[in-house]
Design a protein around this motif. Structure first.
Motif, PDB file in Angstrom:
ATOM      1  N   UNK A  40       0.790  -1.213   0.000  1.00 22.41           N
ATOM      2  CA  UNK A  40       0.000   0.000   0.000  1.00 22.41           C
ATOM      3  C   UNK A  40       0.822   1.261   0.000  1.00 22.41           C
ATOM      4  N   UNK A  41       2.143   1.186   0.018  1.00 19.99           N
ATOM      5  CA  UNK A  41       3.004   2.357   0.032  1.00 19.99           C
ATOM      6  C   UNK A  41       3.791   2.407  -1.266  1.00 19.99           C
ATOM      7  N   UNK A  42       3.862   3.551  -1.875  1.00 16.83           N
ATOM      8  CA  UNK A  42       4.475   3.680  -3.188  1.00 16.83           C
ATOM      9  C   UNK A  42       5.764   4.463  -3.099  1.00 16.83           C
ATOM     10  N   UNK A  43       6.495   4.457  -4.195  1.00 19.14           N
ATOM     11  CA  UNK A  43       7.740   5.228  -4.205  1.00 19.14           C
ATOM     12  C   UNK A  43       7.451   6.716  -4.183  1.00 19.14           C
ATOM     13  N   UNK A  44       6.395   7.120  -4.875  1.00 20.46           N
ATOM     14  CA  UNK A  44       5.962   8.508  -4.799  1.00 20.46           C
ATOM     15  C   UNK A  44       4.901   8.639  -3.725  1.00 20.46           C
ATOM     16  N   UNK A  45       4.571   9.857  -3.333  1.00 22.78           N
ATOM     17  CA  UNK A  45       3.586  10.065  -2.283  1.00 22.78           C
ATOM     18  C   UNK A  45       2.178   9.791  -2.803  1.00 22.78           C
ATOM     19  N   UNK A  46       1.419   8.989  -2.056  1.00 21.18           N
ATOM     20  CA  UNK A  46      -0.001   8.835  -2.342  1.00 21.18           C
ATOM     21  C   UNK A  46      -0.775   9.468  -1.197  1.00 21.18           C
ATOM     22  N   UNK A  47      -1.972   9.950  -1.493  1.00 23.00           N
ATOM     23  CA  UNK A  47      -2.734  10.584  -0.448  1.00 23.00           C
ATOM     24  C   UNK A  47      -4.215  10.440  -0.741  1.00 23.00           C
ATOM     25  N   UNK A  48      -5.033  10.629   0.307  1.00 23.04           N
ATOM     26  CA  UNK A  48      -6.483  10.627   0.150  1.00 23.04           C
ATOM     27  C   UNK A  48      -7.048  11.735   1.018  1.00 23.04           C
ATOM     28  N   UNK A  49      -8.075  12.437   0.534  1.00 25.17           N
ATOM     29  CA  UNK A  49      -8.711  13.475   1.345  1.00 25.17           C
ATOM     30  C   UNK A  49      -9.557  12.863   2.449  1.00 25.17           C
ATOM     31  N   UNK A  50      -9.881  13.648   3.451  1.00 26.73           N
ATOM     32  CA  UNK A  50     -10.740  13.178   4.525  1.00 26.73           C
ATOM     33  C   UNK A  50     -12.136  12.903   4.001  1.00 26.73           C
TER      34      UNK A  50
ATOM     35  N   UNK B 224       8.080   2.713   5.315  1.00 31.38           N
ATOM     36  CA  UNK B 224       6.774   3.201   4.863  1.00 31.38           C
ATOM     37  C   UNK B 224       6.189   4.083   5.975  1.00 31.38           C
ATOM     38  N   UNK B 225       5.710   5.237   5.621  1.00 30.30           N
ATOM     39  CA  UNK B 225       5.171   6.124   6.638  1.00 30.30           C
ATOM     40  C   UNK B 225       3.758   6.530   6.247  1.00 30.30           C
TER      41      UNK B 225
ATOM     42  N   UNK C   6      -5.866  15.493   4.947  1.00 31.46           N
ATOM     43  CA  UNK C   6      -5.528  14.361   4.094  1.00 31.46           C
ATOM     44  C   UNK C   6      -4.815  13.263   4.886  1.00 31.46           C
ATOM     45  N   UNK C   7      -4.824  12.096   4.307  1.00 34.04           N
ATOM     46  CA  UNK C   7      -3.989  10.987   4.767  1.00 34.04           C
ATOM     47  C   UNK C   7      -2.869  10.821   3.755  1.00 34.04           C
ATOM     48  N   UNK C   8      -1.629  10.820   4.243  1.00 32.78           N
ATOM     49  CA  UNK C   8      -0.461  10.765   3.363  1.00 32.78           C
ATOM     50  C   UNK C   8       0.308   9.472   3.615  1.00 32.78           C
ATOM     51  N   UNK C   9       0.708   8.822   2.531  1.00 34.48           N
ATOM     52  CA  UNK C   9       1.536   7.616   2.615  1.00 34.48           C
ATOM     53  C   UNK C   9       2.724   7.792   1.685  1.00 34.48           C
TER      54      UNK C   9
ATOM     55  N   UNK D   7       8.014   6.321  21.185  1.00 29.54           N
ATOM     56  CA  UNK D   7       7.077   5.921  20.150  1.00 29.54           C
ATOM     57  C   UNK D   7       7.107   6.817  18.929  1.00 29.54           C
ATOM     58  N   UNK D   8       7.947   7.851  18.962  1.00 34.43           N
ATOM     59  CA  UNK D   8       8.011   8.795  17.843  1.00 34.43           C
ATOM     60  C   UNK D   8       8.963   8.257  16.781  1.00 34.43           C
ATOM     61  N   UNK D   9       8.611   7.125  16.197  1.00 35.86           N
ATOM     62  CA  UNK D   9       9.495   6.503  15.221  1.00 35.86           C
ATOM     63  C   UNK D   9       8.670   5.696  14.230  1.00 35.86           C
ATOM     64  N   UNK D  10       9.037   5.799  12.975  1.00 37.60           N
ATOM     65  CA  UNK D  10       8.494   4.943  11.922  1.00 37.60           C
ATOM     66  C   UNK D  10       9.663   4.215  11.290  1.00 37.60           C
ATOM     67  N   UNK D  11       9.472   2.948  11.007  1.00 31.19           N
ATOM     68  CA  UNK D  11      10.541   2.138  10.440  1.00 31.19           C
ATOM     69  C   UNK D  11      10.637   0.838  11.198  1.00 31.19           C
ATOM     70  N   UNK D  12      11.271   0.880  12.371  1.00 31.85           N
ATOM     71  CA  UNK D  12      11.287  -0.260  13.276  1.00 31.85           C
ATOM     72  C   UNK D  12      10.325   0.009  14.423  1.00 31.85           C
ATOM     73  N   UNK D  13       9.899  -1.048  15.085  1.00 28.66           N
ATOM     74  CA  UNK D  13       8.859  -0.913  16.095  1.00 28.66           C
ATOM     75  C   UNK D  13       9.380  -0.249  17.366  1.00 28.66           C
TER      76      UNK D  13
END
Length: 981
Positions: free
Chosen positions: A259-269, A346-347, A391-394, A538-544
């Motif tokens: 669900x995560x792409x090389x470019x930014x994907x997003x969806x509006x609320x 993936x963020x 928006x939601x950004x991935x 908890x302020x980390x994305x990547x590893x748990x």
């Protein structure tokens, strides 16, 4: 750092002849005594009892792996032989990249590594983490005399942890020197492994003492998933058919990312003019997101084989100080460095975007600006026309590089003891042992979620450009990229004293005297996990992320054993044995517990012997289960609120009350598959859902009851033939289980459908208000409880036959042929998440998948044939796993069955004057690998009905298969040389 309770697989028993010999569970020679010790009246030690005396048989089945099997299999790491035995299901291995921690664990009978006790020379070894599990990589394979595997609970003899059984690694004494090395490489020219080892041993003081010292260096090169065709693409797709729901069937398996792409994907609320997912494929230009074309293929940059570098030093010895006093000691140090490599982070964040700021910085083009302003105007209430959009950004943070996880473990163990004979019939053995493992963990490629969010929405010191692939400059990456560091320390202390001997004779003087043993033991375990500020916060994305863990406990124990033999002059023999142990734990919820065992053996004639045993065993909770700080995890699960069924009825009401926007629920009810898919993507962005896991000090002990019944046949009319068959039945109650997230979701949303229920309460307040997905910050919390049960049963069949062929190809006057078959039929392998609910049982025999995890074949066997002609040995091994089916009867997946699996290995060895041995071999001779599907131009699988060995894609297993169970290297060559002086 956390456990997700799927039912692990169950494999079963084996025994070795020469190198693979089925033996009648008799005493194994203690490696500290001479070969003729039995003739001289010296004591013999057998795994599974502390009684030291001659001619001791055990009522429990014992499998013995001879050291030659390691050389014939080209195994440098202990895991490479142990995990092929039918008794063992692979745990963490050299192919465990995600999850994985650079260790190798042993999972006996599929009941879990924490329920398997590992010993070295009959004593506890060093563990490596808060779960108190032994790393097989710390055991010197090149010094093994044998490996003894005892089936069933053995807590009465050895204490806690031996619910599934005991595996004892025996090291041999040397009187001389040995030096050797091995090199291995795959048929594709990758995955190099090489080892150099040496050991020197000598007797001294006229034979009253012996000392052995050893050292080893081992190096293993990496292999990436992109290096094999079957694992180069992440595959997946929706279920073909979900029974009982309106979900239409998919017709093709597809390339699948997460669900995560090389470019930014997003969806509006929800609530705007569109809820569809968009992507910035080209810099600054927004277009519609498409599947599978825009899915990120994370597979190629993940490790298939983890690199490893190991240094090992140690020694052991003994010295007879006086006639009744012998000192012995052991010391070992191991440095293990193992990497794991994952795709870039993936963020996913929910935030706002200031349109004027994006335009001023040149991040978006005119068409995208117009679309953003139209979206702003469509927002409701005060949000309309305020210049920002919710928006939601991935994004896949490729510019930040891959996620690398380096573990460097330093382990050492020291032991000193005294033993000897107090009288002609009474012996003593007392020792103290201390071990400690420290791990330094460095993580690269992480991102600070707060820094990234502030840099995206412009509230930070610098705004970054995520609107297109490759738009993040190194300076922008430095704004949010962080390097995290963890540490963990584990130590174990054991002080033990035992008396053993013989007394009396209840069998008219024909059998041996009655044997006994009794004594006491003190154990203390301590462990801690030390995350840095990013992981702890908890302020980390990547590893748990995870909170610190620290704790320990101690236990005082007393134990006793007795063995009473009866024998008549005609040769009929009956033997009774019993054992008991009382353990007093410092843990309030455990306290004092009893374990006990009883067995019987009956031999009406010399050719046949019957045996049976019952054992009650316990396992106290480990430090991690008791004191683990809260840690975030991302288990694979399917959110019922992200399905079309959530568009109506009671499920819709529950999802709405739980925070899923009604606008998205309306989309799920639209009947338009495109709109349903878009809404589902927002509610569940990928196949993994955030959950928090932690320890509980309220845990008490697990208990098990195990029965074994068997027969040993050694017909005198057929010299060299041994047949053993044993039925085993192991049941574990009050098993410590962290309920799986999928199980909890199904209970709440599908069965109970009430937020007031106990199972639904953990999901209250856990969803993000914008898109209804589960929030990382308020994820559901799952902790361990004594609520589950595990059971397994089956039959182990072991057959071996050795005969003199009467001729020699090399002119040696004769040659031998050794044949062996080692197999298990798994009758049951069940897991009950709630032992009080007998209707909710996961049956895993002959199955694999989301609930059962690793495949549990109904039949697994290893067979070996060896031709020995003087110095020449030619050997072939056949490994077999029967077919397994998907464990989810309510859903039809693309891969419902993994076919039966066979591997053939060949080895040739030659001894030169008994001082130099050359060995060459090939494993997986016919290059059997998971099959490679064919794809059409749209990225869909054409031959998805012929995906041999490809796992259940909704299980998100590694590398499109189960790499610890099925071979992923392909044809693999090895060559070794050993010098003896």
């Amino acid at each position: 750092m956390f456990t997700i309770n799927k039912k692990a697989s169950l494999l079963a028993s084996t025994v070795i002849l020469g190198s693979l010999v089925a033996t009648p569970a008799v005493a194994q020679d203690d490696p500290t005594i001479e070969p003729n010790a039995a003739e001289q009246g010296e004591r013999i030690v057998v795994t599974g009892t502390r009684i030291q005396r001659q001619n001791v048989d055990t009522a429990a089945p014992i499998a013995v792996v001879d050291s030659e099997e390691f050389s014939l299999a080209g195994a440098v790491n202990v895991e490479n032989v142990i995990n092929t035995l039918p008794q063992v299901v692979p745990g963490i291995t050299s192919f465990s990249n995600n999850p994985g921690n650079g260790t190798a664990s042993l999972n006996l009978r599929g009941l879990g590594a924490t329920r398997t006790m590992l010993l070295v020379n009959d004593r506890r070894w060093m563990f490596y983490d808060t779960n108190q599990v032994v790393d097989l990589n710390t055991i010197p394979q090149f010094l093994l005399e044998s490996v003894d595997v005892v089936t069933g609970g053995a807590s009465a003899v050895y204490g806690s942890d031996a619910l599934a059984g005991v595996v004892n690694f025996r090291l041999r004494d040397l009187d001389g020197a040995e030096f050797g090395g091995q090199y291995s490489i795959t048929d594709r020219g990758d995955g190099d492994r090489y080892q150099i080892h040496g050991a020197i041993g000598t007797d001294f003081a006229d034979g009253r003492g012996n000392v052995t010292v050893f050292g080893e260096y081992f190096n293993r090169e990496d292999i990436f998933q992109g290096d094999r065709a079957f694992s180069n693409f992440a595959l997946g797709g929706s279920p073909l058919q979900q029974l009982g729901s309106s979900l239409p069937p998919e017709t093709r398996l597809q390339y699948r990312g997460d669900g995560d792409t090389t470019g930014t994907s997003f969806a509006p609320a929800p609530g705007g003019t569109s809820n569809s997912l968009g992507i910035f494929g080209s810099p600054g230009s927004l277009r519609t997101y498409s599947t599978p074309g825009d899915l990120y293929n994370y597979a190629p940059v993940n490790y298939l084989q983890l690199p490893q570098e190991r240094y090992m030093l140690g020694g052991y010895g003994s010295y007879e100080i006086a006639e009744a006093i012998e000192f012995y000691g052991e010391v070992a140090y191991v440095n293990n460095q193992v990497d794991s490599e994952l795709a870039p982070t993936p963020i996913l964040i929910n935030t706002f975007l200031d349109i004027d700021s994006l335009v001023a910085n040149g991040f978006i083009d005119a068409a995208t600006e117009a679309e953003f302003r139209a979206l702003d105007a469509s927002e409701s209430g005060a949000d309309a026309n305020d210049g920002t959009i919710d928006v939601q950004i991935r994004r896949r943070l490729e510019e930040a590089g891959g996620r690398r996880n380096l573990d460097e473990r330093n382990s050492f163990r020291v032991l000193g003891g005294l033993r000897g004979g107090l009288t002609d019939w009474l012996n003593y053995d007392a020792y103290y042992m201390y071990s400690r493992t420290r791990n330094a963990n460095i993580q690269q490629g992480n991102a600070s979620v707060s820094r990234f969010t502030a840099a995206v929405n412009g509230t930070g010191a610098e705004q970054i450009n995520i609107f297109g692939a490759g738009q993040l400059t190194p300076d922008m990456v430095d704004v949010f990229r962080i390097q995290a560091q963890n540490g963990d320390i584990s130590d174990l202390q054991v002080a033990s004293v035992a008396l053993s001997g013989t007394f009396g004779d209840f069998s008219l003087g024909v059998a041996e005297p009655v044997g006994f043993a009794f004594g006491g033991e003190y154990r203390e375990v301590n462990s801690e996990f030390l995350p840095d500020e990013f992981l702890a916060s908890g302020d980390v994305a990547g590893f748990n992320a995870g909170q610190p863990t620290e704790g320990g406990y101690n236990v005082n124990e007393i134990f006793a054993e007795i063995n009473v033999p009866f024998e008549t002059e005609s040769g009929m023999r009956l033997e009774l044995n019993g054992a008991a142990r009382y353990s007093d734990y410092s843990l309030e919820r455990v306290g004092g517990v009893w374990t006990y065992a009883g067995g019987v053996q009956f031999a009406p004639i010399e050719d046949i012997r019957f045996r049976a045993q019952y054992q009650r065993a316990v396992r106290a909770p480990n430090v991690g289960e008791l004191f683990q700080g809260t840690a975030i995890g991302f288990p694979g699960a399917n959110d019922p609120c992200a399905t079309a069924a959530a568009g109506s009825g009671a499920l819709r009401t529950l999802c709405a009350n739980n925070g899923v926007p009604t606008a998205l629920l309306d989309e799920l009810a639209s009947g338009d598959q495109g709109r349903i898919d878009a809404a589902s993507e927002l509610i569940q962005p990928d196949g993994q859902i955030a959950a928090l896991f932690g320890g509980s000090p309220l845990l008490s002990e697990e208990t098990s009851d195990s029965w074994t019944f068997g027969v040993v046949l050694q017909p005198q009319a057929i010299p060299g033939l041994t047949i053993t068959a044993d039925y085993f039945d192991i049941n574990i109650e009050d098993a410590i289980s962290t309920p799986s997230l999928q199980n909890q979701l199904d209970l709440c949303y599908v069965q109970l459908q009430s937020l007031a229920s106990e199972f639904c309460s953990k999901f209250v307040g856990t969803r993000d208000p914008i898109n209804g997905d589960f929030s990382r910050d308020d994820a559901p919390v799952l902790t361990g409880e004594n609520v589950a049960s595990l059971s397994t049963s089956g039959i182990d069949l072991q057959v071996s036959y050795g005969l003199d062929l009467g001729f020699s190809v090399l002119g040696n006057g004769g040659s031998d042929l050794n044949l062996s078959f080692l197999g298990t039929w798994t009758e049951t392998s069940d897991f009950a998440p709630d032992q009080n609910n007998p209707d909710n049982v996961v049956e895993c025999a002959a199955r694999f998948g989301l609930n059962c995890d690793e495949p549990t074949p109904a039949f697994k066997w290893t067979a070996r044939a060896s031709y020995v002609d003087g110095p020449l040995t030619f050997s072939t091994r056949w490994r077999h796993l029967s077919a397994v089916d998907d464990d989810d009867d309510g859903t039809v997946y693309h891969v419902e069955r993994i076919a039966a699996y066979d591997l053939l290995d060949l080895t040739l060895s030659y001894d030169f004057m008994e001082t130099v041995t050359f060995t060459v071999g090939v494993n997986n001779l016919f290059d059997t690998l998971p099959s490679t599907p064919e794809f059409n131009a749209a990225g869909q699988v054409i031959n998805d009905t012929n995906t041999l060995l490809l796992g259940d894609f909704n299980n998100a297993e590694q590398a499109n298969t189960y790499p610890s169970t099925y071979d992923v290297l392909g044809r693999d060559f090895f060559a070794s040389v050993l010098f003896r002086f």
